[in-house]
Design a protein around this motif. Structure first.
Motif, PDB file in Angstrom:
ATOM      1  N   ASN A 162     -16.796 -66.735  98.890  1.00  0.00           N
ATOM      2  CA  ASN A 162     -17.749 -66.100  98.167  1.00  0.00           C
ATOM      3  C   ASN A 162     -17.371 -64.613  98.421  1.00  0.00           C
ATOM      4  O   ASN A 162     -16.998 -64.264  99.632  1.00  0.00           O
ATOM      5  N   THR A 163     -17.386 -63.587  97.619  1.00  0.00           N
ATOM      6  CA  THR A 163     -17.332 -62.195  97.787  1.00  0.00           C
ATOM      7  C   THR A 163     -18.339 -61.290  97.357  1.00  0.00           C
ATOM      8  O   THR A 163     -19.321 -61.430  96.572  1.00  0.00           O
ATOM      9  N   ILE A 164     -18.707 -60.229  98.239  1.00  0.00           N
ATOM     10  CA  ILE A 164     -19.776 -59.283  97.956  1.00  0.00           C
ATOM     11  C   ILE A 164     -19.103 -58.123  98.011  1.00  0.00           C
ATOM     12  O   ILE A 164     -18.287 -57.597  99.059  1.00  0.00           O
ATOM     13  N   LYS A 165     -19.218 -57.251  97.142  1.00  0.00           N
ATOM     14  CA  LYS A 165     -18.742 -55.490  96.994  1.00  0.00           C
ATOM     15  C   LYS A 165     -19.884 -54.809  96.892  1.00  0.00           C
ATOM     16  O   LYS A 165     -20.768 -55.106  96.040  1.00  0.00           O
ATOM     17  N   HIS A 166     -20.310 -53.877  97.578  1.00  0.00           N
ATOM     18  CA  HIS A 166     -21.464 -52.971  97.403  1.00  0.00           C
ATOM     19  C   HIS A 166     -20.742 -51.699  97.666  1.00  0.00           C
ATOM     20  O   HIS A 166     -20.137 -51.322  98.637  1.00  0.00           O
ATOM     21  N   SER A 167     -21.430 -50.515  97.050  1.00  0.00           N
ATOM     22  CA  SER A 167     -21.110 -49.235  97.281  1.00  0.00           C
ATOM     23  C   SER A 167     -22.176 -48.209  96.787  1.00  0.00           C
ATOM     24  O   SER A 167     -23.204 -48.654  96.147  1.00  0.00           O
ATOM     25  N   TYR A 168     -22.168 -47.110  97.423  1.00  0.00           N
ATOM     26  CA  TYR A 168     -23.066 -46.054  97.249  1.00  0.00           C
ATOM     27  C   TYR A 168     -22.509 -44.713  97.886  1.00  0.00           C
ATOM     28  O   TYR A 168     -21.464 -44.671  98.516  1.00  0.00           O
ATOM     29  N   ARG A 169     -23.405 -43.653  97.326  1.00  0.00           N
ATOM     30  CA  ARG A 169     -22.840 -42.339  97.815  1.00  0.00           C
ATOM     31  C   ARG A 169     -23.970 -41.938  98.647  1.00  0.00           C
ATOM     32  O   ARG A 169     -25.206 -42.251  98.345  1.00  0.00           O
ATOM     33  N   ILE A 170     -23.982 -41.001  99.792  1.00  0.00           N
ATOM     34  CA  ILE A 170     -24.946 -40.498 100.287  1.00  0.00           C
ATOM     35  C   ILE A 170     -24.539 -39.116 100.938  1.00  0.00           C
ATOM     36  O   ILE A 170     -23.353 -38.732 101.074  1.00  0.00           O
TER      37      ILE A 170
END
Length: 371
Positions: A162-170
């Motif tokens: 299984n794969t999870i990709k998460h991203s965001y800006r701070i």
């Protein structure tokens, strides 16, 4: 049966109080729940400085579930900003974290953001979230909110990969003696079934021609690092540990990369760039008594020089940062004594290929010197 496991990320501009500065996110401990079936086989963590005031964080996980499908509630904590900053939530979410995205097994996943005020917020299979009004209460202090955020999403881990990709800006902030400070919690990886990341990669793309420190909290020495122009043992004592010193990383164009198999971190990622207060506060640059900083932020407002030789050395700083080998002995000998300098005989000086910031600084420097 539903479980919860938190992937915790914290990026911190600085630790500060009152009007000394601000920090946009800081660390919090995980809920002590152990996942006993699913393992992390691979993680690629990339932290990229995209503008003068933001980091883009992208994390790619590969998991192995050896058993039947399992439903998990996955997320991470994002503590409130504090200091000389407005910590009021924006639509129930962290005010300085944007563009949060989650992709699970190739498909976008919806997520929720909950405001909580205690570490024991997961009860009876649910996150005990507060409304914004409940969190603020009657005596809300926007500079020091007493709550934090949990970004969470439901997943169904199928049997196998299984794969999870998460991203965001701070957002990034500044402090009187810190250009930036960045923290990332690595130890939560040990809460998965294999108690490690089988194949871990960290990519730091913080800026071209930059100088920063990395605490030796999850590694020792230089052997797993690549991409830097130069890596040194810092002469400065750690700001976070009394028993170890950070490494000093000098970058060129390439990202700095850390790789390790069977990675079971004992400490967290701590990176920071310091302000050269002595250089900034000095009235003029004197090459006979002063070292010269590598980071643009530390010399961009310096225009005065003690004498003509100091001026010649200062105006050639952008080229020295790229390893130019000077024909003038005075200049070459000075830069060879700078810890950050790495000679590059292939580099040909071209003012038009310098950054816009460097070109503007050089133009102003020359103008002031002609007065």
């Amino acid at each position: 049966m539903k479980y919860i496991f938190l992937i915790v990320l914290t990026i911190t501009a600085l630790f500060a109080k009152a009007n000394d500065g601000v920090f946009y996110a800081s660390g919090n401990q995980l809920i002590p729940i152990q996942e006993t079936d699913i393992s992390i086989t691979k993680e690629i963590l990339k932290i990229e400085r995209t503008t003068n005031n933001q980091f883009l964080v992208t994390v790619n996980y590969t998991f192995n579930n050896p058993k039947d499908q399992k439903e998990l509630l996955v997320g991470f904590e994002a503590p409130s900003p504090a200091g000389d900053v407005d910590g009021t939530p924006k639509n129930g979410q962290h005010p300085y974290m944007t563009d949060f995205k989650v992709i699970f097994n190739g498909q976008p996943l919806p997520f929720q953001s909950s405001i909580v005020h205690t570490e024991e917020y997961f009860k009876n299979g649910q996150i005990q979230g507060l409304t914004e009004q409940e969190a603020k209460g009657d005596n809300f202090n926007k500079n020091e909110p007493n709550f934090f955020y949990v970004y969470h999403f439901n997943t169904k881990f199928k049997k196998g990969i299984n794969t999870i990709k998460h991203s965001y800006r701070i957002d990034i902030s500044a402090h009187f003696n810190t250009i930036f400070e960045l923290h990332y919690l690595l130890t939560p990886a040990t809460r998965w079934a294999n108690k490690q990341i089988d194949d871990f990669t960290l990519i730091l793309d913080l800026s071209d021609y930059y100088d920063y420190l990395i605490e030796q909290t999850f590694f020792t020495g230089f052997q797993n690092w690549t991409g830097a122009t130069k890596i040194l043992n810092s002469k400065k004592q750690s700001s976070f540990s009394e028993i170890s010193k950070p490494i000093r990383v000098i970058t060129g164009h390439n990202p700095v990369v850390f790789k390790q198999k069977n990675f079971s971190p004992k400490g967290e990622l701590v990176i920071y760039a310091t302000t050269d207060m002595e250089f900034l506060m000095s009235k003029s640059f004197d090459h006979t008594t002063m070292d010269i900083p590598f980071n643009v932020k530390n010399f961009i407002h310096k225009f005065e020089t003690k004498n003509e030789d100091s001026y010649k050395i200062l105006r050639n700083l952008p080229f020295a940062r790229r390893g130019y080998v000077f024909k003038t002995p005075l200049i070459q000998q000075y830069y060879e004594k700078q810890e950050w300098y790495t000679a590059n005989s292939k580099y040909k000086a071209n003012i038009n290929l310098l950054t816009d910031t460097e070109q503007k600084w050089l133009k102003t420097l020359k103008q002031k010197h002609q007065l």
